[in-house]
Enzyme design. Sequence first.
Site, PDB file in Angstrom:
ATOM      1  CG  ASN A  33     -36.120  30.923   9.241  1.00 53.66           C
ATOM      2  OD1 ASN A  33     -36.361  31.266  10.401  1.00 53.66           O
ATOM      3  ND2 ASN A  33     -37.081  30.746   8.345  1.00 53.66           N
ATOM      4  CB  SER A  49     -26.292  22.634   1.992  1.00 52.18           C
ATOM      5  OG  SER A  49     -26.942  21.707   1.147  1.00 52.18           O
ATOM      6  CE1 TYR A  65     -30.846  24.696   3.141  1.00 56.33           C
ATOM      7  CE2 TYR A  65     -30.112  23.293   1.323  1.00 56.33           C
ATOM      8  CZ  TYR A  65     -30.119  23.605   2.678  1.00 56.33           C
ATOM      9  OH  TYR A  65     -29.410  22.831   3.559  1.00 56.33           O
ATOM     10  CE  LYS A  97     -27.940  25.887   4.912  1.00 57.27           C
ATOM     11  NZ  LYS A  97     -27.793  26.057   6.352  1.00 57.27           N
TER      12      LYS A  97
HETATM   13  N1  LIG Z   1     -29.859  16.936   7.132  1.00 58.54           N
HETATM   14  C1  LIG Z   1     -29.028  17.064   6.101  1.00 58.54           C
HETATM   15  O1  LIG Z   1     -28.747  16.080   5.383  1.00 58.54           O
HETATM   16  C2  LIG Z   1     -28.401  18.385   5.782  1.00 58.54           C
HETATM   17  C3  LIG Z   1     -28.568  19.491   6.594  1.00 58.54           C
HETATM   18  N2  LIG Z   1     -27.931  20.668   6.290  1.00 58.54           N
HETATM   19  C4  LIG Z   1     -28.074  21.842   7.153  1.00 58.54           C
HETATM   20  O2  LIG Z   1     -27.928  21.448   8.495  1.00 58.54           O
HETATM   21  C5  LIG Z   1     -28.770  22.241   9.323  1.00 58.54           C
HETATM   22  C6  LIG Z   1     -29.663  21.327  10.150  1.00 58.54           C
HETATM   23  O3  LIG Z   1     -30.438  20.561   9.257  1.00 58.54           O
HETATM   24  P1  LIG Z   1     -31.447  19.439   9.781  1.00 58.54           P
HETATM   25  O4  LIG Z   1     -31.098  19.075  11.169  1.00 58.54           O
HETATM   26  O5  LIG Z   1     -31.510  18.392   8.759  1.00 58.54           O
HETATM   27  O6  LIG Z   1     -32.792  20.250   9.754  1.00 58.54           O
HETATM   28  P2  LIG Z   1     -33.980  20.189  10.821  1.00 58.54           P
HETATM   29  O7  LIG Z   1     -35.121  20.919  10.195  1.00 58.54           O
HETATM   30  O8  LIG Z   1     -34.183  18.798  11.286  1.00 58.54           O
HETATM   31  O9  LIG Z   1     -33.381  21.061  12.001  1.00 58.54           O
HETATM   32  C7  LIG Z   1     -33.255  22.450  11.916  1.00 58.54           C
HETATM   33  C8  LIG Z   1     -33.598  23.004  13.271  1.00 58.54           C
HETATM   34  O10 LIG Z   1     -33.416  24.416  13.226  1.00 58.54           O
HETATM   35  C9  LIG Z   1     -34.484  25.014  13.917  1.00 58.54           C
HETATM   36  N3  LIG Z   1     -34.677  26.359  13.364  1.00 58.54           N
HETATM   37  C10 LIG Z   1     -35.000  26.688  12.091  1.00 58.54           C
HETATM   38  N4  LIG Z   1     -35.096  28.015  11.966  1.00 58.54           N
HETATM   39  C11 LIG Z   1     -34.818  28.526  13.184  1.00 58.54           C
HETATM   40  C12 LIG Z   1     -34.769  29.852  13.697  1.00 58.54           C
HETATM   41  N5  LIG Z   1     -35.043  30.905  12.930  1.00 58.54           N
HETATM   42  N6  LIG Z   1     -34.453  30.026  14.991  1.00 58.54           N
HETATM   43  C13 LIG Z   1     -34.198  28.958  15.800  1.00 58.54           C
HETATM   44  N7  LIG Z   1     -34.257  27.681  15.373  1.00 58.54           N
HETATM   45  C14 LIG Z   1     -34.554  27.474  14.073  1.00 58.54           C
HETATM   46  C15 LIG Z   1     -35.682  24.123  13.677  1.00 58.54           C
HETATM   47  O11 LIG Z   1     -36.656  24.280  14.710  1.00 58.54           O
HETATM   48  C16 LIG Z   1     -35.038  22.739  13.669  1.00 58.54           C
HETATM   49  O12 LIG Z   1     -35.088  22.128  14.941  1.00 58.54           O
HETATM   50  C17 LIG Z   1     -29.553  23.167   8.413  1.00 58.54           C
HETATM   51  O13 LIG Z   1     -28.925  24.419   8.384  1.00 58.54           O
HETATM   52  C18 LIG Z   1     -29.438  22.487   7.056  1.00 58.54           C
HETATM   53  O14 LIG Z   1     -29.511  23.422   6.011  1.00 58.54           O
HETATM   54  C19 LIG Z   1     -27.126  20.789   5.193  1.00 58.54           C
HETATM   55  C20 LIG Z   1     -26.967  19.747   4.341  1.00 58.54           C
HETATM   56  C21 LIG Z   1     -27.568  18.460   4.565  1.00 58.54           C
HETATM   57  O1  LIG Z   2     -28.969  20.510   2.308  1.00 60.46           O
HETATM   58  C1  LIG Z   2     -29.634  19.488   2.355  1.00 60.46           C
HETATM   59  O2  LIG Z   2     -29.224  18.421   1.639  1.00 60.46           O
HETATM   60  C2  LIG Z   2     -29.706  17.104   1.953  1.00 60.46           C
HETATM   61  C3  LIG Z   2     -29.404  16.226   0.742  1.00 60.46           C
HETATM   62  O3  LIG Z   2     -29.999  16.797  -0.385  1.00 60.46           O
HETATM   63  P1  LIG Z   2     -30.956  15.955  -1.318  1.00 60.46           P
HETATM   64  O4  LIG Z   2     -31.103  16.806  -2.535  1.00 60.46           O
HETATM   65  O5  LIG Z   2     -30.247  14.662  -1.586  1.00 60.46           O
HETATM   66  O6  LIG Z   2     -32.244  15.728  -0.579  1.00 60.46           O
HETATM   67  C4  LIG Z   2     -31.193  17.143   2.275  1.00 60.46           C
HETATM   68  O7  LIG Z   2     -31.657  15.843   2.603  1.00 60.46           O
HETATM   69  C5  LIG Z   2     -31.383  18.105   3.430  1.00 60.46           C
HETATM   70  O8  LIG Z   2     -32.743  18.184   3.794  1.00 60.46           O
HETATM   71  C6  LIG Z   2     -30.927  19.480   3.022  1.00 60.46           C
HETATM   72  O9  LIG Z   2     -30.968  20.334   4.135  1.00 60.46           O
END
Ligand SMILES: NC(=O)C1=CN([C@@H]2O[C@H](COP(=O)(O)OP(=O)(O)OC[C@H]3O[C@@H](n4cnc5c(N)ncnc54)[C@H](O)[C@@H]3O)[C@@H](O)[C@H]2O)C=CC1
Ligand SMILES: O=C1O[C@H](COP(=O)(O)O)[C@@H](O)[C@H](O)[C@H]1O
Length: 260
Positions: free
Chosen positions: A96, A121, A158, A162
């Site tokens: 992914n 991330s 993970y 990234k």
């Molecule tokens: N939420 C956070 O605090 C952080 C998020 N990120 C990054 O931001 C991005 C989004 O994270 P979130 O919205 O929190 O996660 P999330 O899990 O809520 O959203 C990710 C979305 O990507 C879709 N997805 C996953 N694999 C897929 C694929 N192979 N093809 C099509 N769609 C796919 C899922 O269906 C989901 O809707 C990720 O790449 C994550 O690593 C990075 C650091 C912190």
């Molecule tokens: O990359 C990500 O980081 C956030 C924050 O990390 P955490 O270690 O404080 O949980 C995480 O919430 C998120 O799911 C992840 O995609």
Amino acid sequence: MVLIARYPHTERMAQSVLLTGAAGRVGEAILEGLADEHEWRLLDRDPPTEDHPGEFVVADITEGDTVREAMEGIDVVLHLAGDPRKTAPWESVLTNNIDGTQTVFEAAIDAGVEKVAFASSNHAVGHYETDERTPEMYRTHDDYLLDGTELPRPGNLYGVSKVAGESLGRYYHDEYGLSVVNVRIGNLTEGHPPIDYERGQAMWLSYRDCAHLFDRCIRADYDYEIVYGISDNDRKYYSLERAKDVLGYEPQDNSARHDD
Ligand SMILES: NC(=O)C1=CN([C@@H]2O[C@H](COP(=O)(O)OP(=O)(O)OC[C@H]3O[C@@H](n4cnc5c(N)ncnc54)[C@H](O)[C@@H]3O)[C@@H](O)[C@H]2O)C=CC1
Ligand SMILES: O=C1O[C@H](COP(=O)(O)O)[C@@H](O)[C@H](O)[C@H]1O
């Protein structure tokens, strides 16, 4: 009188933006703030559960032909889709996060896209948080600061995925001239910073700052960049200087204002 815009060479009106991972949390924050600002095409393997702007493509980012089609007529890609779990197994991040990201970059080149913003991330640099530095580095009196010029030190597989995504961006920038910004997102939490979690408070990213930051990634001009994506927290160990200087990021939130 001469009026000079704050970012004179970077401002453009609505652009066509492909948002991958649109059904997730980061996608939600971006669309909450920017639904009316750009022309959106949304992509996720999960179908939408709510009203959304623009068209929605239900597809997996590893499907090259479908991703290429979704990229047609697009100026900017915000690439969020992937497995966000810090405990994600290698098989999942390999498919992914690494394979999927390579497919997205390749399709962006084929379609003549101008810019890609990649959701990297904090976990790409997680192992700077050594036993000797923590928990002091999460506190205001400590001046330890990462600014994006340091070498990656992923804290888990993970995080490795990234770093691979950032490296793919470096390659597609150097080889094809694609503009790429890697946003090392901290901890996106809606409404308030994480509670009883010093590390999360130091890297909190509010929903509105998240939307604004990705808006800047859409509008600004850049070559290849690594920036940190957090709010202007009093407690922080990630520098915001590059995001401010290059993108014109002006965060409004601060986890310290929620301390009581
Ligand atoms: N939420 C956070 O605090 C952080 C998020 N990120 C990054 O931001 C991005 C989004 O994270 P979130 O919205 O929190 O996660 P999330 O899990 O809520 O959203 C990710 C979305 O990507 C879709 N997805 C996953 N694999 C897929 C694929 N192979 N093809 C099509 N769609 C796919 C899922 O269906 C989901 O809707 C990720 O790449 C994550 O690593 C990075 C650091 C912190
Ligand atoms: O990359 C990500 O980081 C956030 C924050 O990390 P955490 O270690 O404080 O949980 C995480 O919430 C998120 O799911 C992840 O995609």
